[in-house]
Design a protein around this motif. Structure first.
Motif, PDB file in Angstrom:
ATOM      1  N   ALA A  52       0.915  -1.236  -0.450  1.00 49.13           N
ATOM      2  CA  ALA A  52       0.073   0.269   0.083  1.00 49.13           C
ATOM      3  C   ALA A  52       1.235   1.362  -0.233  1.00 49.13           C
ATOM      4  O   ALA A  52       0.802   1.876  -0.415  1.00 49.13           O
ATOM      5  CB  ALA A  52      -1.054   0.339   1.687  1.00 49.13           C
ATOM      6  N   ARG A  53       1.973   1.254   0.249  1.00 46.74           N
ATOM      7  CA  ARG A  53       2.840   2.642   0.553  1.00 46.74           C
ATOM      8  C   ARG A  53       3.182   2.954  -0.639  1.00 46.74           C
ATOM      9  O   ARG A  53       3.452   3.487  -0.729  1.00 46.74           O
ATOM     10  CB  ARG A  53       3.723   2.117   2.246  1.00 46.74           C
ATOM     11  CG  ARG A  53       3.187   2.264   3.171  1.00 46.74           C
ATOM     12  CD  ARG A  53       4.724   2.549   4.055  1.00 46.74           C
ATOM     13  NE  ARG A  53       5.332   1.933   4.458  1.00 46.74           N
ATOM     14  CZ  ARG A  53       5.673   0.791   5.182  1.00 46.74           C
ATOM     15  NH1 ARG A  53       4.553   0.106   6.096  1.00 46.74           N
ATOM     16  NH2 ARG A  53       6.067  -0.382   4.680  1.00 46.74           N
ATOM     17  N   HIS A  54       3.987   1.230  -0.877  1.00 45.52           N
ATOM     18  CA  HIS A  54       4.244   1.771  -2.522  1.00 45.52           C
ATOM     19  C   HIS A  54       3.495   2.137  -3.879  1.00 45.52           C
ATOM     20  O   HIS A  54       4.030   2.851  -4.362  1.00 45.52           O
ATOM     21  CB  HIS A  54       5.326   0.820  -2.618  1.00 45.52           C
ATOM     22  CG  HIS A  54       6.842   0.348  -2.412  1.00 45.52           C
ATOM     23  ND1 HIS A  54       7.659   0.214  -2.867  1.00 45.52           N
ATOM     24  CD2 HIS A  54       6.616  -0.779  -1.233  1.00 45.52           C
ATOM     25  CE1 HIS A  54       8.431   0.940  -1.360  1.00 45.52           C
ATOM     26  NE2 HIS A  54       8.433  -0.799  -0.924  1.00 45.52           N
ATOM     27  N   SER A  55       2.232   2.371  -3.484  1.00 46.07           N
ATOM     28  CA  SER A  55       1.558   2.348  -4.126  1.00 46.07           C
ATOM     29  C   SER A  55       1.027   4.093  -4.289  1.00 46.07           C
ATOM     30  O   SER A  55       0.013   4.231  -5.172  1.00 46.07           O
ATOM     31  CB  SER A  55      -0.158   1.069  -4.158  1.00 46.07           C
ATOM     32  OG  SER A  55      -0.506   1.928  -3.732  1.00 46.07           O
ATOM     33  N   PHE A  56       1.337   4.404  -3.568  1.00 47.64           N
ATOM     34  CA  PHE A  56       1.157   5.538  -3.361  1.00 47.64           C
ATOM     35  C   PHE A  56       2.413   6.501  -3.181  1.00 47.64           C
ATOM     36  O   PHE A  56       2.761   7.924  -2.409  1.00 47.64           O
ATOM     37  CB  PHE A  56       0.076   6.053  -1.711  1.00 47.64           C
ATOM     38  CG  PHE A  56      -0.939   5.299  -1.550  1.00 47.64           C
ATOM     39  CD1 PHE A  56      -2.213   6.257  -2.518  1.00 47.64           C
ATOM     40  CD2 PHE A  56      -1.095   4.479  -0.877  1.00 47.64           C
ATOM     41  CE1 PHE A  56      -3.173   6.370  -2.055  1.00 47.64           C
ATOM     42  CE2 PHE A  56      -2.615   4.101  -0.478  1.00 47.64           C
ATOM     43  CZ  PHE A  56      -3.616   5.111  -1.353  1.00 47.64           C
ATOM     44  N   ALA A  57       3.733   5.622  -3.629  1.00 41.08           N
ATOM     45  CA  ALA A  57       4.644   6.541  -3.425  1.00 41.08           C
ATOM     46  C   ALA A  57       5.115   6.889  -2.246  1.00 41.08           C
ATOM     47  O   ALA A  57       6.438   7.611  -2.099  1.00 41.08           O
ATOM     48  CB  ALA A  57       5.063   7.717  -4.619  1.00 41.08           C
ATOM     49  N   PHE A  58       4.859   6.020  -1.410  1.00 42.51           N
ATOM     50  CA  PHE A  58       5.005   6.357   0.094  1.00 42.51           C
ATOM     51  C   PHE A  58       7.197   5.341   0.094  1.00 42.51           C
ATOM     52  O   PHE A  58       6.671   4.865   0.395  1.00 42.51           O
ATOM     53  CB  PHE A  58       4.983   5.677   1.156  1.00 42.51           C
ATOM     54  CG  PHE A  58       5.080   6.104   2.267  1.00 42.51           C
ATOM     55  CD1 PHE A  58       5.321   7.159   3.143  1.00 42.51           C
ATOM     56  CD2 PHE A  58       5.778   5.185   3.163  1.00 42.51           C
ATOM     57  CE1 PHE A  58       5.868   7.594   4.023  1.00 42.51           C
ATOM     58  CE2 PHE A  58       6.184   5.279   4.196  1.00 42.51           C
ATOM     59  CZ  PHE A  58       6.088   6.957   4.990  1.00 42.51           C
TER      60      PHE A  58
END
Length: 61
Positions: A52-58
């Motif tokens: 989820a974090r990677h999908s929001f570029a976190f």
């Protein structure tokens, strides 16, 4: 303006205010979940939210 139309306007304003409060609460909760988990130390918590974090570029690593 009649009492009835004033009541309708008050109801619409109250409804808009409630919607704004709910939206703000959702944004706060979402931000806390995203960033709180993003900076969490236990590996299980980090792994649970990794995609989820990677999908929001976190950036997490």
């Amino acid at each position: 303006m009649t009492a009835r139309s004033m009541n309708a306007a008050s109801s619409a304003t109250r409804s808009a205010a409630q919607t704004a409060v709910a939206a703000f609460a959702a944004i706060l909760l979402g931000s806390f979940l995203l960033y709180g988990v993003g900076f969490a130390q236990p590996q299980q918590i980090h792994d649970a939210a990794h995609d989820a974090r990677h999908s929001f570029a976190f950036p997490c690593h």
